[in-house]
Write a protein that holds these residues in place. Sequence first.
Motif, mmCIF file in Angstrom:
data_model
loop_
_atom_site.group_PDB
_atom_site.id
_atom_site.type_symbol
_atom_site.label_atom_id
_atom_site.label_comp_id
_atom_site.label_asym_id
_atom_site.label_seq_id
_atom_site.Cartn_x
_atom_site.Cartn_y
_atom_site.Cartn_z
ATOM 1 N N LYS A 51 48.513 51.680 57.056
ATOM 2 C CA LYS A 51 47.678 50.521 57.385
ATOM 3 C C LYS A 51 47.981 49.303 56.524
ATOM 4 N N GLY A 52 48.487 49.522 55.314
ATOM 5 C CA GLY A 52 48.757 48.398 54.419
ATOM 6 C C GLY A 52 47.475 47.737 53.959
ATOM 7 N N LEU A 53 47.504 46.421 53.802
ATOM 8 C CA LEU A 53 46.322 45.673 53.363
ATOM 9 C C LEU A 53 45.329 45.546 54.511
ATOM 10 N N GLU A 54 44.116 45.982 54.251
ATOM 11 C CA GLU A 54 43.066 45.882 55.262
ATOM 12 C C GLU A 54 42.097 44.773 54.869
ATOM 13 N N ALA A 55 41.303 44.311 55.833
ATOM 14 C CA ALA A 55 40.391 43.179 55.608
ATOM 15 C C ALA A 55 39.458 43.430 54.423
ATOM 16 N N GLN A 56 38.876 44.614 54.323
ATOM 17 C CA GLN A 56 37.948 44.897 53.230
ATOM 18 C C GLN A 56 38.674 44.930 51.889
ATOM 19 N N THR A 57 39.914 45.400 51.885
ATOM 20 C CA THR A 57 40.713 45.410 50.657
ATOM 21 C C THR A 57 40.907 43.985 50.156
ATOM 22 N N LEU A 58 41.161 43.065 51.059
ATOM 23 C CA LEU A 58 41.345 41.657 50.684
ATOM 24 C C LEU A 58 40.077 41.074 50.060
ATOM 25 N N LYS A 59 38.913 41.418 50.621
ATOM 26 C CA LYS A 59 37.645 40.932 50.069
ATOM 27 C C LYS A 59 37.434 41.486 48.661
ATOM 28 N N LEU A 60 37.700 42.773 48.484
ATOM 29 C CA LEU A 60 37.518 43.391 47.170
ATOM 30 C C LEU A 60 38.529 42.839 46.168
ATOM 31 N N PHE A 61 39.746 42.568 46.627
ATOM 32 C CA PHE A 61 40.752 41.986 45.743
ATOM 33 C C PHE A 61 40.269 40.634 45.226
ATOM 34 N N ASP A 62 39.649 39.828 46.080
ATOM 35 C CA ASP A 62 39.139 38.522 45.655
ATOM 36 C C ASP A 62 38.128 38.665 44.520
ATOM 37 N N VAL A 63 37.276 39.691 44.579
ATOM 38 C CA VAL A 63 36.285 39.919 43.528
ATOM 39 C C VAL A 63 36.985 40.335 42.231
ATOM 40 N N VAL A 64 37.968 41.215 42.351
ATOM 41 C CA VAL A 64 38.736 41.665 41.179
ATOM 42 C C VAL A 64 39.476 40.485 40.551
ATOM 43 N N LYS A 65 40.058 39.642 41.384
ATOM 44 C CA LYS A 65 40.787 38.460 40.892
ATOM 45 C C LYS A 65 39.834 37.480 40.204
ATOM 46 N N LEU A 66 38.657 37.285 40.786
ATOM 47 C CA LEU A 66 37.668 36.391 40.204
ATOM 48 C C LEU A 66 37.255 36.856 38.808
ATOM 49 N N LYS A 67 37.152 38.169 38.615
ATOM 50 C CA LYS A 67 36.793 38.736 37.307
ATOM 51 C C LYS A 67 37.996 38.844 36.377
ATOM 52 N N LYS A 68 39.186 38.510 36.887
ATOM 53 C CA LYS A 68 40.432 38.573 36.113
ATOM 54 C C LYS A 68 40.704 39.975 35.553
ATOM 55 N N LEU A 69 40.459 40.970 36.387
ATOM 56 C CA LEU A 69 40.686 42.363 35.974
ATOM 57 C C LEU A 69 42.142 42.751 36.183
ATOM 58 N N PRO A 70 42.721 43.507 35.246
ATOM 59 C CA PRO A 70 44.050 44.078 35.502
ATOM 60 C C PRO A 70 43.948 44.996 36.728
ATOM 61 N N LEU A 71 44.979 44.996 37.542
ATOM 62 C CA LEU A 71 44.937 45.756 38.791
ATOM 63 C C LEU A 71 46.136 46.685 38.906
ATOM 64 N N PHE A 72 45.856 47.949 39.147
ATOM 65 C CA PHE A 72 46.883 48.938 39.445
ATOM 66 C C PHE A 72 46.762 49.251 40.931
ATOM 67 N N THR A 73 47.870 49.281 41.621
ATOM 68 C CA THR A 73 47.839 49.557 43.055
ATOM 69 C C THR A 73 48.607 50.828 43.351
ATOM 70 N N PHE A 74 48.014 51.689 44.149
ATOM 71 C CA PHE A 74 48.668 52.914 44.603
ATOM 72 C C PHE A 74 48.734 52.880 46.117
#
Length: 154
Positions: A51-74
Motif C-alpha cells: 500500500k505504501g503511504l496511506e492517507a492516515q500515515t500522512l496525517k500522523l507524519f505531520d504530527v510527528v514532524k510538528l513535534k520534531k521527533l526522530p522517525l524510524f520507518t519500517f
Amino acid sequence: GISISSTALQFEYKGMQLNLLDTPGHEDFSEDTYRTIAAADNAVMLLDGAKGLEAQTLKLFDVVKLKKLPLFTFINKMDRPALEPLELLDTIEQTLKVVPFPVTWPIGSGDRFVGVYDRLARKVVLYTKAAAGAKKAEELNIDDVMDERLDELV
C-alpha cells in the motif's frame, strides 16, 4: 491484524530501559494515537509494502514532524506482492520531503522474497520455511555486494 487500542511495552536493551507505545494507525483511533505521540521521544512509522503511504500515515507524519521527533520507518509485508523498494523510497522522499536511508534491503519480493541484506552489518539474513508455516532465519556474512553467492539468491 491491526491495533485497535494503544499498548505499552517496557523492556531493557543494552543497559537502557525502553518504552514502546504501539498505537492504532486507523483513522477511527486517531485521538488515541495523537495523545500517545505527545508523550513520545521518537516515532516508528510502519508502512505496508503493497500500500505504501496511506492517507492516515500522512496525517500522523505531520504530527510527528510538528513535534520534531526522530522517525524510524519500517516497510513490512515484503514477502507478499508489494511495490518495488525503489518506488517506495521515492514516494517517501517526494511526499514526506525526507531522505530515507535503507538499513536493510529486501532480496526478492512476494513469493520470491528470500531475505534481506543488512547494509550496515554486511550480512544477508535468509528466511526458509520451517514446520507449521513458521520461518527460520540463517545469516550469511557478505563482504561485498558483488559477492557471487548473492547471484544465486536473486
